[in-house]
Design a protein around this motif. Structure first.
Motif, PDB file in Angstrom:
ATOM      1  N   UNK A 105      43.942   1.624   1.191  1.00  0.00           N
ATOM      2  CA  UNK A 105      43.200   2.415   0.206  1.00  0.00           C
ATOM      3  C   UNK A 105      43.735   3.841   0.106  1.00  0.00           C
ATOM      4  N   UNK A 129      46.954   3.722  -1.763  1.00  0.00           N
ATOM      5  CA  UNK A 129      46.763   3.560  -3.204  1.00  0.00           C
ATOM      6  C   UNK A 129      46.533   4.887  -3.922  1.00  0.00           C
ATOM      7  N   UNK A 130      45.975   5.851  -3.201  1.00  0.00           N
ATOM      8  CA  UNK A 130      45.775   7.164  -3.825  1.00  0.00           C
ATOM      9  C   UNK A 130      47.084   7.909  -3.991  1.00  0.00           C
ATOM     10  N   UNK A 178      38.268   6.490 -14.113  1.00  0.00           N
ATOM     11  CA  UNK A 178      37.101   6.000 -13.362  1.00  0.00           C
ATOM     12  C   UNK A 178      37.536   5.289 -12.084  1.00  0.00           C
ATOM     13  N   UNK A 179      38.648   4.579 -12.148  1.00  0.00           N
ATOM     14  CA  UNK A 179      39.123   3.857 -10.964  1.00  0.00           C
ATOM     15  C   UNK A 179      39.621   4.801  -9.877  1.00  0.00           C
ATOM     16  N   UNK A 180      39.998   6.010 -10.281  1.00  0.00           N
ATOM     17  CA  UNK A 180      40.520   6.966  -9.302  1.00  0.00           C
ATOM     18  C   UNK A 180      39.576   8.148  -9.099  1.00  0.00           C
ATOM     19  N   UNK A 181      38.354   8.005  -9.596  1.00  0.00           N
ATOM     20  CA  UNK A 181      37.366   9.052  -9.378  1.00  0.00           C
ATOM     21  C   UNK A 181      37.639  10.336 -10.132  1.00  0.00           C
ATOM     22  N   UNK A 230      32.450   6.963  -6.417  1.00  0.00           N
ATOM     23  CA  UNK A 230      33.600   6.604  -7.250  1.00  0.00           C
ATOM     24  C   UNK A 230      33.579   5.119  -7.577  1.00  0.00           C
ATOM     25  N   UNK A 239      31.115   4.549 -10.255  1.00  0.00           N
ATOM     26  CA  UNK A 239      31.663   5.009 -11.535  1.00  0.00           C
ATOM     27  C   UNK A 239      32.645   3.982 -12.086  1.00  0.00           C
ATOM     28  N   UNK A 240      33.443   3.415 -11.188  1.00  0.00           N
ATOM     29  CA  UNK A 240      34.417   2.414 -11.616  1.00  0.00           C
ATOM     30  C   UNK A 240      33.703   1.157 -12.105  1.00  0.00           C
ATOM     31  N   UNK A 251      32.257   1.809 -15.456  1.00  0.00           N
ATOM     32  CA  UNK A 251      33.293   1.800 -16.480  1.00  0.00           C
ATOM     33  C   UNK A 251      33.681   0.370 -16.841  1.00  0.00           C
ATOM     34  N   UNK A 252      33.821  -0.479 -15.815  1.00  0.00           N
ATOM     35  CA  UNK A 252      34.210  -1.873 -16.081  1.00  0.00           C
ATOM     36  C   UNK A 252      33.117  -2.602 -16.852  1.00  0.00           C
ATOM     37  N   UNK A 262      33.244  -1.428 -20.369  1.00  0.00           N
ATOM     38  CA  UNK A 262      34.396  -2.019 -21.032  1.00  0.00           C
ATOM     39  C   UNK A 262      34.055  -3.408 -21.570  1.00  0.00           C
ATOM     40  N   UNK A 284      43.583  -2.515 -11.804  1.00  0.00           N
ATOM     41  CA  UNK A 284      42.291  -2.396 -11.129  1.00  0.00           C
ATOM     42  C   UNK A 284      42.438  -2.738  -9.646  1.00  0.00           C
ATOM     43  N   UNK A 290      43.846   0.008  -7.429  1.00  0.00           N
ATOM     44  CA  UNK A 290      43.124   1.282  -7.417  1.00  0.00           C
ATOM     45  C   UNK A 290      42.455   1.467  -6.056  1.00  0.00           C
ATOM     46  N   UNK A 291      42.262   2.728  -5.644  1.00  0.00           N
ATOM     47  CA  UNK A 291      41.727   2.959  -4.290  1.00  0.00           C
ATOM     48  C   UNK A 291      40.245   2.616  -4.124  1.00  0.00           C
ATOM     49  N   UNK A 292      39.576   2.131  -5.168  1.00  0.00           N
ATOM     50  CA  UNK A 292      38.146   1.848  -5.032  1.00  0.00           C
ATOM     51  C   UNK A 292      37.858   0.514  -4.365  1.00  0.00           C
ATOM     52  N   UNK A 293      38.854  -0.348  -4.243  1.00  0.00           N
ATOM     53  CA  UNK A 293      38.599  -1.644  -3.613  1.00  0.00           C
ATOM     54  C   UNK A 293      38.086  -2.665  -4.624  1.00  0.00           C
TER      55      UNK A 293
END
Lengths: 313, 294
Positions: free
Chosen positions: A81, A84-85, A111-114, B27, B30-31, B34-35, B38, B116, B119-122
């Protein structure tokens, strides 16, 4: 391979002893390299050389089986994780939602990266401006040309200000003008201190990079600047097309003490000053030679010299 | 194109190293949001989907309801048009949930999912976003149909409309989670259709939507026993019983065959929803093989 032995302070990406197997098939057999900040690093290789596997490992899409990948100080195997940043990715197949506009696609990425609100606005405006996309920002991605789409991808990949930008075959499907535009953009990003790693099967594309690693059968067979790699080949490459290649090869070995490389119906020779060698070749081969060509060494020659195989992309 | 070489803002590599991604659940939300959003935008930008989603169940309801009303006798005081109403609502929810989750396969094939997944959100925002987005569309569509039905006067639920909406939302979430379970490991939409016809449609048919669940008395045949047992094992049957009860609060269903109590129906619906979500989550966080189908 001088600077890759010692990790540099500006090293963004370090790969050590990376192996990857799909069942019994080894896709990567021990890969080592470093990518420095501000450098464009091209992974050149024909299909099946393992570069897609390597790319997926760097993207954290595949788990690391053996070896080490460190990006921006984080280890890919244990801290995916965090890694990924640090990375921005431009995939070969577009990752845009065609039903959404350019702006909406970038907001999705945000949104995916805050990244949201004013910060998103600022970064998006700057990137769209920089990539010359401002007047297309309200268009749905399905109506954009291939070159524009790739640039939107680039904007997406750059939104979170990664330290390493990964591009998979970035020129695929683009016309020459769009390729040039893309390269200008990539170069601007590298000049700004971002490390760029791209995969390619195009020799002329690899030639534009600061550093090229040539892959074949899961290994790096050469690593250096395009100039360095070509210099290893001497001043030029002589290509001889002969009636009977085996016989011609024997003649060169016996009479001139040369060791040519045979590739299909051609014989290839590396020489410091090829022009001076040609008269001797003509005299020795006589009628046996159909044609003798002299060329400056290209990356293709490097590939052939190292693998003994033609570069079939 | 000179504008390409304009200077970029200076980079801030230290920014990303400071905050640990695992700590930033906000975050992730938020993701997910957003999804989900979408899903909505995509739904309304595909006109045929909107039309199909509204017209098809209406057509089903009217055609089957009127066509079969003569052949249908045994569901208390309900004629078939009324009996089939909860089933139609379930069908709307099922179809919409299926079409929303089937988009996971397209997302993956078209490449959107790659971005997706790295992305760092998992992973969990993908599940939450897809399920919530799809469920919301399904729920609103069911509501739209319900409003139409209330307008015609086929049903008059009164105050039970509130739990009815809650139950529909729950069923929508369960259906979307189920859709994700099916869609996530799939490489092609064809595979999904096969599962849909072999698994999801029978599940709907065998939940007392289309014909009543047979009573298992002494005079029941072997076939009725098998069918009855299968329908009782189907969690959706319980949601349907409760849905029917809430739609027609005036009618007493206790005498008409299979009718477990309200708490039982709710409990089973909730448990099934949670289980479906958990299974979807397990599936998504597990195998990495499906990630790279591009």
């Amino acid at each position: 391979m001088t600077e890759s032995d010692q990790p540099h302070c500006d090293t963004v990406c370090t790969v050590r002893e990376l192996h990857h197997d799909y069942g019994d098939n080894a896709a990567l057999r021990g890969v080592d390299f470093d990518v420095l900040a501000g450098q464009i690093f091209a992974l050149l290789g024909p299909n099946g050389s393992g570069k897609t596997t390597l790319f997926r490992l760097l993207c954290t899409l595949l788990p690391i089986q053996r070896g080490e990948v460190r990006i921006g100080g984080f280890e890919s195997g244990t801290q995916p994780l965090h890694v990924r940043e640090q990375i921005g990715i431009v995939f070969q197949s577009p990752s845009l939602d065609k039903k959404l506009t350019v702006d909406e696609n970038i907001a999705c990425q945000g949104a995916l990266y805050g990244i949201h609100g004013g910060e998103l606005q600022r970064r998006r405006d700057a990137l769209l401006e920089q990539l010359d996309l401002t007047d297309r920002r309200h268009d749905r991605c399905e109506v954009l040309s291939g070159g524009l789409k790739r640039r939107v991808e680039l904007a997406k990949g750059m939104l979170h200000r990664p330290r390493l930008l990964l591009l998979d075959e970035p020129s695929t499907g683009l016309d020459p003008a769009a390729r040039l535009n893309l390269w200008t953009a990539i170069r601007a990003m590298a000049d700004d201190g971002i490390a760029v790693l791209l995969t390619t099967h195009l020799l002329e594309e690899a030639d534009k990079a600061d550093r090229v690693a040539i892959m074949s059968q899961g290994k790096l067979i050469a690593d250096g600047s395009p100039h360095e790699l070509r210099s290893e080949m001497g001043g030029g490459i002589i290509t001889i097309v002969a009636n009977d290649v085996v016989r011609a090869e024997q003649m060169l070995r016996d009479q001139l003490g040369l060791s040519p490389q045979r590739l299909h119906h051609q014989l290839r020779l590396q020489a410091e000053s090829p022009a001076t060698l040609v008269p001797a070749l003509i005299e020795t081969l006589g009628e046996e030679a159909q044609s003798i060509n002299i060329g400056r060494p290209s990356l293709e020659d490097v590939f052939i010299a190292k693998t003994g195989q033609a570069f079939v992309a | 194109m000179n504008s390409l070489s304009k200077p970029i803002e200076k980079q801030h590599p230290e920014r990303s190293a400071m905050t640990a991604p695992a700590e930033r659940a906000g975050d992730g939300m938020a993701a997910a949001w957003m999804l989900a959003k979408r899903e909505w935008v995509r739904f309304f930008r595909q006109r045929n989907r909107v039309t199909a989603a509204v017209v098809q169940p209406l057509l089903f309801w009217v055609l089957f309801g009127t066509g079969l009303s003569g052949a249908f006798q045994s569901a208390g005081e309900l004629d078939f048009l009324k009996f089939f109403l909860p089933g139609t609502l379930a069908l709307i929810v099922l179809f919409t949930a299926i079409f929303s989750t089937i988009s996971v396969i397209e997302d993956r094939r078209e490449g959107f999912m790659q971005a997706v997944l790295v992305a760092p959100v998992g992973r969990w925002p993908v599940l939450v976003g897809k399920v919530m987005g799809g469920a919301a569309i399904a729920w609103v569509q069911a509501l739209f149909f319900l409003a139409l039905v209330l307008l015609i006067g086929t049903a008059a639920p009164g105050w039970s409309l509130i739990p009815l909406l809650g139950l529909l939302a729950l069923v929508a979430v369960a259906m979307c989670a189920l859709g994700m379970i099916v869609a996530w490991p799939m490489e092609s939409t064809q595979g999904f259709h096969a599962i849909m016809m072999l698994g999801l449609m029978p599940m709907w048919l065998l939940s007392g939507t289309f014909f009543p669940i047979p009573a298992l008395g002494a005079d029941a045949s072997v076939g009725q026993w098998i069918l009855g047992a299968m329908m009782r094992a189907n969690p959706l049957s319980y949601s349907m019983v409760e849905l029917r009860r809430l739609l027609f609060p005036q009618i007493d269903f206790s005498a008409s065959g299979f009718s477990p109590s309200s708490p039982v129906c709710w409990a089973i619906t909730v448990i099934a929803t949670v289980l479906a979500l958990m299974l979807a989550w397990r599936l998504m966080s597990g195998s990495r093989k499906v990630d790279v189908i591009v």
